[in-house]
Design an enzyme around this catalytic site. Structure first.
Site, mmCIF file in Angstrom:
data_model
loop_
_atom_site.group_PDB
_atom_site.id
_atom_site.type_symbol
_atom_site.label_atom_id
_atom_site.label_comp_id
_atom_site.label_asym_id
_atom_site.label_seq_id
_atom_site.Cartn_x
_atom_site.Cartn_y
_atom_site.Cartn_z
ATOM 1 C CB THR A 20 -7.052 8.757 6.728
ATOM 2 O OG1 THR A 20 -6.580 9.502 7.867
ATOM 3 C CG2 THR A 20 -6.912 9.609 5.476
ATOM 4 N N GLY A 37 -9.348 4.266 9.996
ATOM 5 C CA GLY A 37 -9.857 2.939 9.661
ATOM 6 C C GLY A 37 -9.677 2.513 8.226
ATOM 7 C CB THR A 38 -7.909 3.915 5.266
ATOM 8 O OG1 THR A 38 -6.711 4.219 5.993
ATOM 9 C CG2 THR A 38 -8.714 5.180 5.075
ATOM 10 N N GLY A 39 -7.058 1.186 6.750
ATOM 11 C CA GLY A 39 -6.404 -0.119 6.665
ATOM 12 C C GLY A 39 -7.355 -1.252 6.973
ATOM 13 C CB CYS A 40 -9.936 -1.658 9.627
ATOM 14 S SG CYS A 40 -8.921 -1.246 11.054
ATOM 15 C CE LYS A 92 -2.078 -1.234 3.815
ATOM 16 N NZ LYS A 92 -3.017 -1.356 4.944
#
Length: 503
Positions: free
Chosen positions: A203, A205-208, A170
């Site tokens: 942004t 919680g974008t990874g979750c 990412k």
């Protein structure tokens, strides 16, 4: 879809984000809680980790009753929790495991101690895919942080080969206008997917959200690169829309259900003129997302058709454009009848009104073509391409579900062409008005609403009906190609030079 992760009572990250992401991407979400947090958009103030015996009880109870198609793993927190989840995975193999290694906070703080980091590395071979950010990738690799995109890809290839896992790289932590992502497989195959950076503070919680959506998309497609493309389309729109939610005073959440809001005509119609976004991201449902992805090769072929190329460049001969308009006028007349049929079959009053309005709009467009563009010249007989396309629509009209699936490409492909090519039609371009018609916010709003109704129909349908819907949609996309490819002397419908992908 099972999420194994921590909670976020503010709703933006952890299992709360996972469940929203899974639902928005067409899955049924379940969640097992590894840790309870006290947090909001400004940070975490406390964490409570329940006993691992209770964690195992949650996992075993779910597995005893429900078939799990995919697992997304997020915050684990301690060595004991990591080892317990790893042991459960060994005892209960599942088809897909996506691991989001929650190891380093946005602030740069390490979230795991050294023993827990080692335990998480040992867990990697149990995962099918891992979704680290740039700092986490370095910790997993046991190397210094990558300084740029090329270094990150090389680092990912080493991890993928070492642990036999797909690494999703990412680019969000890089600098610059671009934010690419990539899929790196254990055998070294690299697929890069471009993306533009969004300047926003939404942004949280974008990874979750990415990892849980990716697991859902992969369970549906079986292709990591395609699953990541679909996830990026959806997440890009969700991040862009996050600020409008006005949640909290810190880093706000993304709008996981932006596609549902975009379907509402009163919302979409307020969009600034000339800014309709990316139509490829509008299909967020269980039917439209894979349908749009399946027709990618056909849409690329449409871009390469002589008519579309010359139309966009402004050097299409006037007689060729007139031939197209004559056939389009003839098509729109019967197309309006088919739209009216959709209205008659629609299950709700709102859907009836929408398809009826679309039928009226087609008749108005047909009249406009005759009076404005064609000077009121007499009707022409339908060409082979026109007859075949109308025949396909008529063959799909026995049921509401198949009919609306067949109607959708005429909305979606046209707005996609208009959105991309209208900006090239500057003052003096001979076909500027035509291109602007199909890039207008009003047409964008109608397309979004049509996408929503098709997903509604698919959601209520059985598997056999959804398969028929897929055939109807794919066939209509192919006939869109044939319609654009026809010449004045064509007597045989030309099929796309590339096949519609297998479902």
């Amino acid at each position: 879809m099972l999420s194994i992760a921590g909670s976020d009572p503010s709703g933006g990250a952890g299992i709360h984000a996972d469940l929203k992401s899974i639902g928005a991407n067409g899955g049924y979400g379940m969640a097992v809680v590894t840790a309870l947090t006290a947090q909001n958009t400004r940070g975490v103030t406390d964490v409570h980790v329940p006993p691992v015996a209770f964690l195992r009880g949650q996992l075993d109870t779910i597995a005893a009753d429900i078939t799990i198609d995919a697992v997304k793993i997020g915050m684990l927190g301690t060595t004991a929790v990591i080892d317990e989840v790893a042991g459960w995975l060994r005892a209960h193999p599942v088809p897909v495991v996506v691991l989001d290694p929650v190891m380093i906070a946005t602030s740069g703080d390490r979230l795991l101690d050294a023993d827990a980091e080692d335990a998480l590395r040992r867990m990697l071979p149990l995962a099918d895919a891992v979704t680290p950010n740039i700092p986490e990738l370095a910790v997993i690799a046991g190397e210094p942080r990558a300084e740029g995109w090329t270094d990150a890809l090389a680092q990912a290839q080493r991890v993928a080969a070492r642990d036999g896992v797909v690494v999703i790289v990412k680019g969000g932590h890089l600098t610059g206008a671009e934010a690419p992502d990539a899929v790196v497989t254990a055998d070294g195959v690299l697929t890069e997917i471009a993306g533009e950076r969004i300047v926003t503070t939404s942004t949280h919680g974008t990874g979750c959200s990415l990892s849980s959506a990716l697991a859902t998309r992969y369970a549906a497609t079986g292709d990591w690169a395609e699953a990541l493309r679909q996830t990026k389309h959806w997440l890009h729109a969700a991040i862009e829309a996050g600020a409008a939610l006005e949640v909290g005073e810190g880093h706000g959440p993304v709008d996981h259900f932006v596609a549902l809001r975009d379907r509402a005509p009163h919302v979409a119609a307020d969009e600034p003129a000339g800014s309709v976004g990316d139509p490829g991201s509008w299909g967020g449902g269980v039917f439209t997302a894979p349908a749009w992805a399946r027709t990618r090769a056909v849409r690329e072929a449409i871009d390469d058709v002589w008519f579309v190329r010359q139309l966009a460049d402004g050097d299409l001969p006037a007689e060729d454009f007139a031939h197209y308009l004559r056939q389009d006028a003839r098509y729109l007349r019967d197309y309006a009848r088919v739209l009216a049929r959709a209205s008659a079959l629609a299950p709700t009053r709102d859907a009836q009104a929408f398809w009826a309005d679309a039928a009226h709009g087609s008749l108005v467009a047909e009249l406009d073509l005759h009076t404005t563009w064609l000077g009121g010249e007499p009707d022409v007989d339908p060409s082979a391409a026109c007859r075949a396309y109308l025949g396909h629509l008529a063959a799909s009209a026995d049921r509401y579900e198949t009919l609306v699936a067949a109607l959708l490409p005429c909305f979606w492909i046209y707005i996609d062409i208009g959105r991309r090519f209208a900006p090239r039609a500057t003052t003096g371009h001979p076909y500027r008005e035509w291109l602007q018609t199909y890039s207008a916010p009003e047409f964008a709003a109608a397309t979004r609403t049509a996408i929503g109704y098709v997903d509604d129909a698919a959601g209520a349908a059985d598997g056999e009906t959804r398969e028929r819907m897929a055939v109807a949609f794919d066939g209509a996309a192919a006939f869109e190609y044939a319609f654009f490819a026809q010449r004045a002397d064509d007597t045989v419908v030309r099929t796309p030079p590339v096949p519609v992908a297998d479902r």
